[in-house]
Write an enzyme that holds these catalytic residues in place. Structure first.
Site, PDB file in Angstrom:
ATOM      1  N   GLU A 212       0.851  -1.193   0.000  1.00 40.77           N
ATOM      2  CA  GLU A 212       0.000   0.000   0.000  1.00 40.77           C
ATOM      3  C   GLU A 212       0.887   1.245   0.000  1.00 40.77           C
ATOM      4  O   GLU A 212       0.467   2.320   0.387  1.00 40.77           O
ATOM      5  CB  GLU A 212      -0.986  -0.019   1.166  1.00 40.77           C
ATOM      6  CG  GLU A 212      -0.382  -0.253   2.519  1.00 40.77           C
ATOM      7  CD  GLU A 212      -1.428  -0.411   3.612  1.00 40.77           C
ATOM      8  OE1 GLU A 212      -2.222   0.513   3.787  1.00 40.77           O
ATOM      9  OE2 GLU A 212      -1.408  -1.450   4.292  1.00 40.77           O
TER      10      GLU A 212
ATOM     11  N   CYS B 143      -3.614  -3.596   4.529  1.00 43.14           N
ATOM     12  CA  CYS B 143      -2.590  -4.515   5.054  1.00 43.14           C
ATOM     13  C   CYS B 143      -2.865  -5.975   4.721  1.00 43.14           C
ATOM     14  O   CYS B 143      -2.038  -6.837   5.038  1.00 43.14           O
ATOM     15  CB  CYS B 143      -2.456  -4.346   6.563  1.00 43.14           C
ATOM     16  SG  CYS B 143      -1.999  -2.665   7.021  1.00 43.14           S
TER      17      CYS B 143
ATOM     18  N   THR C 283       3.957   4.278  15.571  1.00 48.48           N
ATOM     19  CA  THR C 283       3.605   2.987  14.967  1.00 48.48           C
ATOM     20  C   THR C 283       4.054   2.925  13.504  1.00 48.48           C
ATOM     21  O   THR C 283       3.473   2.200  12.705  1.00 48.48           O
ATOM     22  CB  THR C 283       2.084   2.696  15.085  1.00 48.48           C
ATOM     23  OG1 THR C 283       1.357   3.656  14.317  1.00 48.48           O
ATOM     24  CG2 THR C 283       1.610   2.765  16.513  1.00 48.48           C
TER      25      THR C 283
ATOM     26  N   SER D 262     -10.298   2.263  14.387  1.00 49.27           N
ATOM     27  CA  SER D 262      -9.679   1.169  13.645  1.00 49.27           C
ATOM     28  C   SER D 262      -9.522  -0.075  14.527  1.00 49.27           C
ATOM     29  O   SER D 262      -9.717  -1.202  14.070  1.00 49.27           O
ATOM     30  CB  SER D 262      -8.316   1.625  13.116  1.00 49.27           C
ATOM     31  OG  SER D 262      -7.802   0.654  12.261  1.00 49.27           O
TER      32      SER D 262
ATOM     33  N   HIS E 110      -2.330  -9.718  12.462  1.00 48.21           N
ATOM     34  CA  HIS E 110      -1.802  -8.497  11.862  1.00 48.21           C
ATOM     35  C   HIS E 110      -1.472  -7.520  12.995  1.00 48.21           C
ATOM     36  O   HIS E 110      -2.268  -7.327  13.905  1.00 48.21           O
ATOM     37  CB  HIS E 110      -2.829  -7.867  10.910  1.00 48.21           C
ATOM     38  CG  HIS E 110      -2.443  -6.470  10.518  1.00 48.21           C
ATOM     39  ND1 HIS E 110      -1.238  -6.194   9.924  1.00 48.21           N
ATOM     40  CD2 HIS E 110      -3.072  -5.272  10.685  1.00 48.21           C
ATOM     41  CE1 HIS E 110      -1.138  -4.891   9.717  1.00 48.21           C
ATOM     42  NE2 HIS E 110      -2.233  -4.309  10.179  1.00 48.21           N
TER      43      HIS E 110
ATOM     44  N   LYS F  37      -4.471  -7.541  22.318  1.00 48.09           N
ATOM     45  CA  LYS F  37      -5.888  -7.140  22.376  1.00 48.09           C
ATOM     46  C   LYS F  37      -6.734  -8.120  21.562  1.00 48.09           C
ATOM     47  O   LYS F  37      -7.810  -8.532  21.980  1.00 48.09           O
ATOM     48  CB  LYS F  37      -6.061  -5.733  21.784  1.00 48.09           C
ATOM     49  CG  LYS F  37      -5.541  -4.584  22.628  1.00 48.09           C
ATOM     50  CD  LYS F  37      -5.805  -3.283  21.851  1.00 48.09           C
ATOM     51  CE  LYS F  37      -5.125  -2.085  22.468  1.00 48.09           C
ATOM     52  NZ  LYS F  37      -5.705  -1.641  23.724  1.00 48.09           N
TER      53      LYS F  37
ATOM     54  N   ASN G 144       5.518  -1.276  12.365  1.00 48.24           N
ATOM     55  CA  ASN G 144       4.492  -1.729  11.434  1.00 48.24           C
ATOM     56  C   ASN G 144       5.060  -1.811  10.023  1.00 48.24           C
ATOM     57  O   ASN G 144       5.795  -0.922   9.586  1.00 48.24           O
ATOM     58  CB  ASN G 144       3.312  -0.745  11.465  1.00 48.24           C
ATOM     59  CG  ASN G 144       2.083  -1.288  10.737  1.00 48.24           C
ATOM     60  OD1 ASN G 144       2.070  -2.434  10.290  1.00 48.24           O
ATOM     61  ND2 ASN G 144       1.056  -0.466  10.631  1.00 48.24           N
TER      62      ASN G 144
ATOM     63  N   SER H  15      -7.442  -2.400   6.634  1.00 49.54           N
ATOM     64  CA  SER H  15      -8.404  -1.334   6.906  1.00 49.54           C
ATOM     65  C   SER H  15      -9.265  -1.059   5.686  1.00 49.54           C
ATOM     66  O   SER H  15      -8.859  -1.275   4.548  1.00 49.54           O
ATOM     67  CB  SER H  15      -7.654  -0.059   7.295  1.00 49.54           C
ATOM     68  OG  SER H  15      -7.064  -0.236   8.553  1.00 49.54           O
TER      69      SER H  15
HETATM   70  N1  COA Z   1       2.589   3.908  30.520  1.00 50.07           N
HETATM   71  C1  COA Z   1       2.073   2.750  30.025  1.00 50.07           C
HETATM   72  N2  COA Z   1       1.027   2.703  29.136  1.00 50.07           N
HETATM   73  C2  COA Z   1       0.508   3.884  28.742  1.00 50.07           C
HETATM   74  C3  COA Z   1       1.014   5.117  29.214  1.00 50.07           C
HETATM   75  C4  COA Z   1       2.093   5.106  30.148  1.00 50.07           C
HETATM   76  N3  COA Z   1       2.625   6.233  30.621  1.00 50.07           N
HETATM   77  N4  COA Z   1       0.282   6.099  28.622  1.00 50.07           N
HETATM   78  C5  COA Z   1      -0.636   5.495  27.816  1.00 50.07           C
HETATM   79  N5  COA Z   1      -0.493   4.160  27.891  1.00 50.07           N
HETATM   80  C6  COA Z   1      -1.250   3.127  27.165  1.00 50.07           C
HETATM   81  C7  COA Z   1      -2.739   3.408  27.063  1.00 50.07           C
HETATM   82  O1  COA Z   1      -3.443   2.990  28.230  1.00 50.07           O
HETATM   83  C8  COA Z   1      -3.110   2.585  25.841  1.00 50.07           C
HETATM   84  O2  COA Z   1      -3.193   1.223  26.159  1.00 50.07           O
HETATM   85  P1  COA Z   1      -4.605   0.453  26.048  1.00 50.07           P
HETATM   86  O3  COA Z   1      -5.096   0.677  24.649  1.00 50.07           O
HETATM   87  O4  COA Z   1      -4.243  -0.971  26.313  1.00 50.07           O
HETATM   88  O5  COA Z   1      -5.490   1.084  27.061  1.00 50.07           O
HETATM   89  C9  COA Z   1      -1.863   2.719  24.950  1.00 50.07           C
HETATM   90  O6  COA Z   1      -0.799   3.140  25.819  1.00 50.07           O
HETATM   91  C10 COA Z   1      -2.013   3.762  23.866  1.00 50.07           C
HETATM   92  O7  COA Z   1      -2.461   4.941  24.458  1.00 50.07           O
HETATM   93  P2  COA Z   1      -3.579   5.841  23.752  1.00 50.07           P
HETATM   94  O8  COA Z   1      -3.871   7.002  24.600  1.00 50.07           O
HETATM   95  O9  COA Z   1      -4.712   4.977  23.346  1.00 50.07           O
HETATM   96  O10 COA Z   1      -2.710   6.289  22.480  1.00 50.07           O
HETATM   97  P3  COA Z   1      -3.002   7.234  21.293  1.00 50.07           P
HETATM   98  O11 COA Z   1      -4.291   7.939  21.434  1.00 50.07           O
HETATM   99  O12 COA Z   1      -1.803   8.077  21.207  1.00 50.07           O
HETATM  100  O13 COA Z   1      -3.124   6.268  20.016  1.00 50.07           O
HETATM  101  C11 COA Z   1      -3.079   4.425  18.523  1.00 50.07           C
HETATM  102  C12 COA Z   1      -2.724   4.925  19.926  1.00 50.07           C
HETATM  103  C13 COA Z   1      -2.729   2.952  18.411  1.00 50.07           C
HETATM  104  C14 COA Z   1      -4.601   4.584  18.308  1.00 50.07           C
HETATM  105  C15 COA Z   1      -2.259   5.266  17.483  1.00 50.07           C
HETATM  106  O14 COA Z   1      -0.906   5.048  17.699  1.00 50.07           O
HETATM  107  C16 COA Z   1      -2.616   4.940  16.052  1.00 50.07           C
HETATM  108  O15 COA Z   1      -3.615   5.395  15.522  1.00 50.07           O
HETATM  109  N6  COA Z   1      -1.743   4.143  15.372  1.00 50.07           N
HETATM  110  C17 COA Z   1      -1.993   3.690  14.011  1.00 50.07           C
HETATM  111  C18 COA Z   1      -2.700   2.349  14.103  1.00 50.07           C
HETATM  112  C19 COA Z   1      -3.049   1.853  12.722  1.00 50.07           C
HETATM  113  O16 COA Z   1      -2.260   1.951  11.826  1.00 50.07           O
HETATM  114  N7  COA Z   1      -4.281   1.332  12.557  1.00 50.07           N
HETATM  115  C20 COA Z   1      -4.741   0.953  11.234  1.00 50.07           C
HETATM  116  C21 COA Z   1      -4.287  -0.356  10.743  1.00 50.07           C
HETATM  117  S1  COA Z   1      -4.761  -1.739  11.677  1.00 50.07           S
END
Ligand code: COA
Length: 412
Positions: A79, A111, A152, A201, A233, A242, A277, A310
């Site tokens: 992609e 993906c 990521t 997502s 994936h 998860k 990733n 996605s």
């Molecule tokens: N210590 C330990 N863990 C911590 C922390 C700390 N100080 N602060 C946050 N975390 C944890 C959160 O609890 C969360 O875990 P959980 O989901 O198990 O509860 C995790 O870290 C991520 O935190 P979050 O606030 O949800 O992160 P974010 O809003 O910055 O976004 C993603 C995380 C994954 C949504 C973001 O990185 C993203 O969009 N990535 C792209 C994913 C992708 O490509 N998806 C499409 C294809 S499948």
């Protein structure tokens, strides 16, 4: 008749960024990345690498000892396409010197197009057991600087030879599918970075897993407990945890101790933590990680796979590890590749990230960096130019510090 994976090869760039460095520079607690997302390092492609060079490098490793004359199909899943018309597969075909009597094309569905490629290749070799198919999945995961997606990112390619002589893994023909029109992650033609609604997502991913599993289970009657290990994936490695917990719950296995669930996915997560990733390549890098880092002999064991793309499409399917698989895998070459990586600092990462090839037809020579055996040497008359070079270990080329935390490859 059996079919599946005869050989595999991995390539990931020579440069890596420590996610603790990224966290510090963005004012974020490092544990959010290392524990919350489960990522330690992020592979960063240099300006002379793209999906073609990474795929050709991975395929070079996979084809070691394979009769290239039997390859009559080459499918490139990505992609991060480099052209709206010509398939990246053609460049790889040329760089590898494959037979001209070959069907050569590119596929796309976020993906999971690599899984569509695998399933297409299986059908092909089941019809023509004397032929072999080469599948390459190669991607550069890019999100905006400073966005939640930034930690990521990653880059890498996996190559698999699919044939009726599945020395690594037999892939079983039954597969569950799920498709739904959603906007959780996409990249319009005018953007270099993906747009993602990350939380949404994750929810759609889990729904697609559940629905794909249901379809698979109805066809096969196999249960969660019929699987020894699982590969998911992984947009980030914590996603596998998860997903696995979700699948355990929806199949009535939610009471399984956390340690037992973790043991079913841990080895598959290792390489992803190290490279980040790789979109289409991510699931199969997980499989390679499982096979190369597991301290247990997995011969004869059934592995469950969930592929997610996605937009969205999901697929659940399974495979059985073959006796003697470790002697077929290029484990030593992969160990060397990880050991030769060099750690870059934030300015180098941002410089590599913001590098662009000219878009006005100007001829251009890309700066030279440590790469594998193939590099993008530049542009001439709007055409990408590739060259074969001596595979240059980062150690010889660069005064950057060594990457200390290479994955442990088990001896079974
Ligand atoms: N210590 C330990 N863990 C911590 C922390 C700390 N100080 N602060 C946050 N975390 C944890 C959160 O609890 C969360 O875990 P959980 O989901 O198990 O509860 C995790 O870290 C991520 O935190 P979050 O606030 O949800 O992160 P974010 O809003 O910055 O976004 C993603 C995380 C994954 C949504 C973001 O990185 C993203 O969009 N990535 C792209 C994913 C992708 O490509 N998806 C499409 C294809 S499948």
């Amino acid at each position: 008749m059996r079919a599946g994976i005869e050989a595999m090869g991995l390539y990931t760039p020579r440069h890596v960024l420590d996610l603790r460095t990224l966290a510090a520079s963005r004012g974020i607690a490092a544990e959010k990345f290392t524990e919350g997302l489960g990522q330690s390092w992020m592979a960063v492609p240099s300006p002379d690498e793209d999906v073609v060079t990474m795929a050709a490098n991975a395929a070079l490793t996979a084809l070691e000892g394979v009769d290239r004359g039997k390859i009559d199909t080459l499918i490139f899943a990505t992609e991060s396409g480099i052209d709206q018309s010509k398939a990246a597969a053609i460049y790889v075909h040329s760089l590898l010197g494959l037979p001209s009597r070959c069907r050569t094309f590119e596929v796309k569905q976020a993906c999971c197009s690599s899984t569509a490629a695998l399933q297409m290749a299986l059908s092909h070799v089941l019809l023509r057991p004397e032929s072999k198919a080469l599948i390459v999945a190669s991607d550069i995961a890019r999100y905006g600087i400073g966005t939640p997606g930034e930690p990521t990112q990653g880059a890498g390619a996996i190559a698999m030879v699919v044939s009726a002589n599945p020395r690594v893994m037999e892939i079983h023909p039954e597969a569950g599918f799920y498709t739904e029109d959603v906007m959780d992650f996409w990249r319009p033609n005018y953007l270099d970075e993906a747009l993602v609604d990350g939380k949404y997502s994750i929810r759609v991913y889990l729904k697609a897993l559940e629905e794909s599993w249901r379809d698979f289970h109805e066809q096969t009657k196999l249960d969660f407990r019929d699987f020894h290990r699982f590969c998911y994936h992984m947009p980030f490695s914590k996603m596998a945890a998860k997903a696995h917990l979700h699948l355990a719950r929806v199949t009535g296995n939610g009471e399984t101790p956390a340690a037992a669930l973790d043991a079913q996915i841990r080895d598959a997560q290792e390489y992803n933590r190290q490279v980040g990733n790789c979109y289409t390549a991510s699931l199969y890098i997980g499989l390679l990680s499982l096979l190369e880092t597991s301290a247990e002999d997995l011969s004869g064991r059934r592995v469950g796979f969930f592929s997610y793309g996605s937009g969205c499409m999901g697929s659940f399917f399974s495979g059985t590890v073959q006796a003697g698989y470790r002697s077929v895998l290029p484990i030593e070459a992969h160990r060397r590749m990880f050991a030769e990586r060099r750690v870059i600092d934030l300015p180098v990462y941002e410089q590599f990230y913001s590098h662009r090839l000219p878009e006005d037809g100007t001829d251009y020579a890309t700066p030279r960096h440590p790469t594998g055996a193939f590099r993008l040497s530049g542009l001439s008359g709007h055409k990408r130019q590739y060259e074969r070079v001596d595979a240059r270990p980062g150690a010889e080329w660069s005064d950057l510090p060594a990457h200390a935390a290479t994955p442990t490859l088990a001896t079974v």
